[in-house]
Design a protein around this motif. Structure first.
Motif, mmCIF file in Angstrom:
data_model
loop_
_atom_site.group_PDB
_atom_site.id
_atom_site.type_symbol
_atom_site.label_atom_id
_atom_site.label_comp_id
_atom_site.label_asym_id
_atom_site.label_seq_id
_atom_site.Cartn_x
_atom_site.Cartn_y
_atom_site.Cartn_z
ATOM 1 N N ASN A 57 1.054 -1.138 0.134
ATOM 2 C CA ASN A 57 0.173 0.099 0.045
ATOM 3 C C ASN A 57 1.146 1.731 0.376
ATOM 4 O OD1 ASN A 57 1.008 -0.312 2.840
ATOM 5 N ND2 ASN A 57 -0.823 -0.491 3.347
ATOM 6 N N LYS A 130 1.818 2.235 -4.555
ATOM 7 C CA LYS A 130 0.831 0.823 -4.285
ATOM 8 C C LYS A 130 0.669 -0.149 -5.007
ATOM 9 C CE LYS A 130 -2.701 3.985 -2.020
ATOM 10 N NZ LYS A 130 -3.574 4.332 -1.961
ATOM 11 N N ASP A 146 -5.312 -5.451 -6.374
ATOM 12 C CA ASP A 146 -4.665 -5.061 -6.489
ATOM 13 C C ASP A 146 -4.510 -4.962 -4.435
ATOM 14 O OD1 ASP A 146 -6.701 -4.041 -4.208
ATOM 15 O OD2 ASP A 146 -7.752 -2.459 -5.446
ATOM 16 N N HIS A 147 -3.813 -3.495 -4.210
ATOM 17 C CA HIS A 147 -3.030 -3.324 -2.693
ATOM 18 C C HIS A 147 -3.664 -3.429 -1.913
ATOM 19 C CE1 HIS A 147 -4.592 0.384 -3.680
ATOM 20 N NE2 HIS A 147 -4.774 0.803 -1.655
#
Length: 160
Positions: A57, A130, A146-147
């Motif tokens: 993140n 990220k 995704d993060h």
């Protein structure tokens, strides 16, 4: 004996003397652990990809991504306690299942490879980057998360 050989010999003797004088200065600090009841591994096909250490993140703290035998990916936050506490258990920040949404069949969903990285190459100094996570399964599915471990896309590489 040449001067070069004598210099190398003296340098080696100094290195040995220095390493013997400072041999006991190395120690380990107890850090964290993560329990898993899936060992010992009975078959080579059950082997999971190694954990990944990455800052998903972009907050400056590294997370540890691990695959589990029940077709899940977990993001762990390693916590270090005080020196007198010993080992502390890592906290599970997020978890995602590799199984399809409506059908809970685990065949072909065993993770065999994982990688994390940044997709966008344009980087400005001080910008938060990220990362994404890509997982390849035993059934030749490639998934990108995704993060926050939200699935971005999935593609099956088998030709039908």
């Amino acid at each position: 004996m040449r001067k070069r050989d004598l210099g190398i010999l003296l340098l080696a003797a100094f290195a040995i003397f220095f390493s013997l004088q400072h041999g006991g200065d190395f120690s380990f600090k107890e850090a964290w652990f993560h329990l898993s009841d899936e060992y010992p591994i009975r078959y080579e096909a059950e082997r999971l990809p190694p954990p990944i250490v990455a800052d998903l993140n972009g907050d400056g703290k590294k997370e540890v991504l691990v695959a589990t035998h029940d077709a899940k990916i977990q993001v762990l936050e390693p916590r270090s306690g005080r020196v007198d506490e010993g080992f502390t258990e890592a906290r599970v920040l997020a978890e995602v299942s590799l199984l399809p949404d409506k059908i809970r069949i685990s065949s072909g969903r065993h993770p065999v490879a994982m990688a994390a990285g940044v997709v966008d190459r344009s980087y400005k100094h001080g910008e938060i980057k990220k990362q994404v996570l890509v997982v390849v399964t035993s059934g030749w599915s490639v998934m990108c998360f995704d993060h926050n471990l939200k699935k971005l896309w999935e593609n099956n590489l088998q030709v039908e």
